[in-house]
Motif scaffolding. Structure first.
Motif, PDB file in Angstrom:
ATOM      1  N   GLU A   1       1.576 -19.503   4.831  1.00 13.33           N
ATOM      2  CA  GLU A   1       1.683 -18.039   4.856  1.00 13.33           C
ATOM      3  C   GLU A   1       1.019 -17.437   6.092  1.00 13.33           C
ATOM      4  OE1 GLU A   1       0.704 -15.931   1.306  1.00 13.33           O
ATOM      5  OE2 GLU A   1       1.874 -17.264   0.014  1.00 13.33           O
TER       6      GLU A   1
ATOM      7  N   PRO B   1       3.890 -15.061   7.288  1.00 13.45           N
ATOM      8  CA  PRO B   1       3.449 -14.215   6.178  1.00 13.45           C
ATOM      9  C   PRO B   1       4.611 -13.790   5.295  1.00 13.45           C
ATOM     10  CG  PRO B   1       2.377 -13.552   8.208  1.00 13.45           C
ATOM     11  CD  PRO B   1       3.425 -14.562   8.584  1.00 13.45           C
ATOM     12  N   THR B   2       4.329 -13.687   4.004  1.00 15.01           N
ATOM     13  CA  THR B   2       5.362 -13.328   3.028  1.00 15.01           C
ATOM     14  C   THR B   2       5.306 -11.859   2.621  1.00 15.01           C
ATOM     15  OG1 THR B   2       3.895 -14.000   1.213  1.00 15.01           O
ATOM     16  CG2 THR B   2       5.405 -15.666   2.093  1.00 15.01           C
TER      17      THR B   2
END
Length: 544
Positions: free
Chosen positions: A319, A323-324
């Motif tokens: 992540e 990044p989510t």
């Protein structure tokens, strides 16, 4: 008879009007006359011919509330003309609970201070007992309120908890807080929903307070973050300040003109929005801030446990690379490990990595840069590592600086080369923000007149936070005065050698007392804890 007369100076009064030659007279802690005073009698007369006489500068975002208790010289601020610091970004000196004090026990032991207060009245009493060169005024930190009531978990407050949080804000506003300040990019503040913040902001506004925000995002989702600020300002009917305005991350560079236009549009639509900034292209915060905030739910122990679990660690690694949550994340905004510089560690065993980038540390250890971040955080054992992130672009910084409603900050605590914090590295803004704007940007690059710069540092800041007796040179105002040489004022601190005071400041007076004399601190410690517009004396609080 006056106590002090500054004669023959170039008066830049903080209004933005052109400088003029004149005198300034002080009696006690107040300015009592400004203009041509002839042969007025005074206990001390100082000829400041050729020098600029300005109101003392106001640091719109400092971090010296604890530093001042540890080293009350606050040298890096005084030596750049700062006489008042505004603090309380997310975390603040109050409210304190026994549990929160226990959390700080290792830090108190390391730096030799005690948190003997629980509210703002108690802190101000402690500050005035120990003395300080400068004044300190504080917001209520929304993070601090959340920690005191909800704790470190990722959840919404219950209705009774929210009522308790609101009551705390009410109480601290009556004790003199300036307003409510959020730091929404960091856990646990990031767990707060907008409705929670509106409720707390309404409490602050009942007492004349303002809302300040380190927004949820300063990069590719900055428009959404600004919209949240606007919504809070609108629904709580409160003035709002965007803290350390910036456009972070290479994917967002060049967007500052559109950000400024968006804020101008909000102002034109009736919202009272302003901002502040520091004049550098690198930001400073904690190293763990680069880790996704969900990993910090539950606090330090929970974060360390997640970093020790191989499966969770692998998820965090992935992540950070991608990044989510729709952001770039600090790691990517800085361009990876080469853009993250370690400036301060808690554990002495990690001292050798200070002054090195994550990329350099990783190469020396033959590790991956992200894994190196995880290992440093684990090595600190639940204590903060300070880091500098190369996330901004110079044209964006200058665009914000030229904007008339953007004030100035250091976003760093007061330090000194020979003080307890001298063993830590620092961001040069700790020593140089104000001098850099006056010297490099106003004089050398000629981006704007000196008078424009001084107004940003004085009356604009004072008006924004309700310190109505500061920020101007006129009779009746507090005698906070900075005297400097416009031709030589300059910042000296660099990222490589940050502990270097600014130069060109001849005198600094705080509440009528001289604290700086040609680069040397005096023994005077006249600083005070300043109270905001909602302050009610203790004896009058019961009926309000």
């Amino acid at each position: 008879m006056y106590d002090l007369v500054l004669k023959n100076g170039w008066i830049v009064d903080g209004s933005g009007n052109p400088r003029y030659r004149g005198d300034v007279a002080v009696r006690g802690d107040r300015i009592v006359a400004v203009g041509f005073l002839g042969d007025a009698a005074a206990r001390e007369t100082v000829d400041v011919r050729g020098l600029i006489v300005a109101p003392g500068f106001i640091d719109m975002m400092g971090q010296s509330e604890i530093n001042a208790l540890i080293d009350n010289r606050v040298l890096s601020k005084i030596t750049q003309g700062v006489t008042t610091e505004v603090t309380g970004e997310g975390g603040s000196v109050a409210p304190l609970t026994d549990r929160l004090v226990l959390d700080d026990s290792d830090v108190m032991k390391k730096w030799h201070y005690r948190e003997d207060w629980r509210d703002l009245d108690g802190y101000v009493a402690q500050l005035e007992k120990q003395g300080s060169t400068l004044n300190i005024a504080t917001f209520v930190g929304a993070t601090q309120v959340r920690l005191a009531v909800v704790g470190k978990d990722d959840r919404a407050p219950t209705p009774p908890e929210l009522a308790h949080m609101t009551a705390i804000v009410d109480t601290l506003m009556q004790q003199g807080a300036l307003g409510l300040w959020t730091a929404l990019e960091y856990a646990p503040a990031s767990y707060s929903k907008t409705d929670e913040l509106i409720a707390l902001a309404k409490a602050a506004r009942r007492h004349g307070g303002v809302y300040a925000s380190h927004m949820r995002n300063e990069g590719i989702r900055i428009d959404e973050a600004l919209n949240e600020v606007f919504r809070i300002a609108r629904e709580a009917n409160i003035p709002a300040e965007v803290s350390h305005l910036k456009v972070a991350g290479r994917r967002s560079w060049g967007r500052m003109p559109s950000v400024l236009a968006k804020i101008d549009s909000a102002r034109a639509a009736g919202l009272d929005i302003t901002a502040d900034q520091y004049p550098y292209t690198r930001a400073a915060t904690s190293l763990d801030a680069s880790i996704p905030t969900w990993a910090e739910s539950g606090g330090w122990d929970s974060l360390l446990a997640r970093l020790r679990d191989p499966k969770t660690r692998a998820r965090l690694h992935a992540e950070m690379l991608q990044p989510t949550d729709g952001t770039e994340g600090f790691y990517n905004e800085a361009g990876g490990g080469a853009g993250i510089l370690i400036t301060g560690v808690f554990q002495d065993s990690l001292r050798p990595i200070q002054g090195k980038t994550i990329a350099e540390i990783a190469a020396a250890r033959h590790h991956d840069p992200i894994e190196t971040i995880f290992n440093v955080v684990l090595g600190e054992g639940g204590h903060r590592t300070d880091a500098v992130y190369a996330v901004m672009d110079e044209p964006d910084v200058q665009a914000a600086m030229k904007t008339w409603w953007v004030a100035v900050n250091t976003d760093f605590g007061g330090v000194a080369p020979d003080g307890p914090f001298g063993t830590q590295s620092a961001h040069p803004r700790a020593y140089g923000s104000f001098a850099r704007i006056l010297g490099h940007y106003s004089r050398d690059l000629n981006l704007f007149p000196l008078e424009f710069a001084v107004r940003k540092m004085t009356s604009l800041a004072a008006q924004r936070v309700g310190l109505y007796d500061r920020g101007m040179l006129k009779p009746g105002m507090a005698a906070d005065i900075t005297v400097f040489d416009a031709a030589t004022v300059a910042d000296k601190a660099t990222f490589e050698q940050p502990h270097q005071p600014s130069v060109g400041f001849a005198y600094v007076f705080v509440n009528g007392k001289k604290v700086l004399d040609h680069g040397r601190l005096t023994a005077a410690r006249p600083g005070r804890g300043l109270r905001g517009p909602g302050y009610v004396p203790p004896e009058a609080r019961g009926g309000r």
